[in-house]
Design an enzyme around this catalytic site. Structure first.
Site, PDB file in Angstrom:
ATOM      1  CG  ASP A 116      56.248  18.976  50.961  1.00  0.00           C
ATOM      2  OD1 ASP A 116      57.202  18.205  51.226  1.00  0.00           O
ATOM      3  OD2 ASP A 116      56.257  20.188  51.233  1.00  0.00           O
ATOM      4  CE  LYS A 120      65.042  19.154  57.706  1.00  0.00           C
ATOM      5  NZ  LYS A 120      65.252  20.500  58.293  1.00  0.00           N
ATOM      6  CG  ASP A 152      60.600  12.746  42.790  1.00  0.00           C
ATOM      7  OD1 ASP A 152      59.848  13.089  43.736  1.00  0.00           O
ATOM      8  OD2 ASP A 152      61.471  13.507  42.323  1.00  0.00           O
TER       9      ASP A 152
END
Length: 220
Positions: A116, A120, A152
């Site tokens: 993950d 933000k 990615d």
């Protein structure tokens, strides 16, 4: 969760599953039934790439950790169907596994593929690849073990490169100090293919654990 995944969890968890509860130190040779090298994979999604890597290199054991129950069932199902006895599936927090259940110098590699990215800025502290995590991981990796990351999300790739480069326990395998070409042993996943179709850039990082790493004090 599909019926096949649920069935695989019920049938195979007692044989190939591991609950990460911090209750004991693992004997990896006992867990796998052999003394082959062990690579820890953190976050395996649905497990297709893990199964393909296990099939391609049956003399390497893979301890694959995730909290996604359907993915756990899917990987167990793939292992069962393809006779992949070199996979064990862990459920729980990889930090607890590293800190409380793995012994020093017990791992021959660490794989973190497409974690993950927490894009933000206020969530960047939740990213897995951070100095404290690398310090802990370094104590569980044998000298010259490889940490292999892939993402990615380009800002996260740059973050990983900066953090790994700055950490004294690791050295970049690339002479130019940059990203690595995707090695043949890491399969192109469906998720990755979808990203590439959208124009995403996938970056691999291959860093080696250096010879001498100070152990953290007891209880750290």
């Amino acid at each position: 969760m599909t019926a096949g995944q649920a069935d695989a969890l019920q049938r195979l968890w007692p044989k190939w599953g591991l609950d990460i509860d911090g209750s004991r130190a693992l004997d990896l040779a006992d867990l796998f039934g052999n003394d082959n090298p062990v690579v820890l994979e953190i976050g395996f999604g649905m497990g297709e790439a893990t199964a393909r890597m296990a099939a391609a290199d049956p003399t390497t054991n893979i301890l694959a950790v995730d909290v996604h129950t359907p993915g756990q069932g899917n990987l167990l199902n793939l292992a069962d169907r393809n006779g992949l006895s070199n996979i064990r599936v862990g459920n729980g927090d990889a930090i607890i596994l590293l800190r409380e259940m793995l012994t020093p110098d017990s791992l021959d590699g660490l794989r973190v593929y497409f974690p993950d990215p927490w894009p933000k800025k206020r969530h960047h502290k939740r990213r897995l690849i951070q100095p404290d995590f690398l310090t802990l991981a370094a104590t569980r990796l044998r000298p010259r073990a490889i940490v292999h990351c892939a993402t990615d999300w380009e800002p996260y790739a740059e973050h990983m490169l900066d953090v790994l480069t700055a950490h004294p326990a690791f050295e970049n395998t690339q002479a130019d100090g940059g990203f690595a070409p995707r090695p043949d042993f890491r399969p192109l996943t469906r998720f990755e293919g979808q990203g590439l179709d959208k124009g995403h850039v996938v970056n691999d990082l291959l860093f080696r654990r250096v010879q001498h790493v100070d152990q953290p004090p007891a209880g750290a």
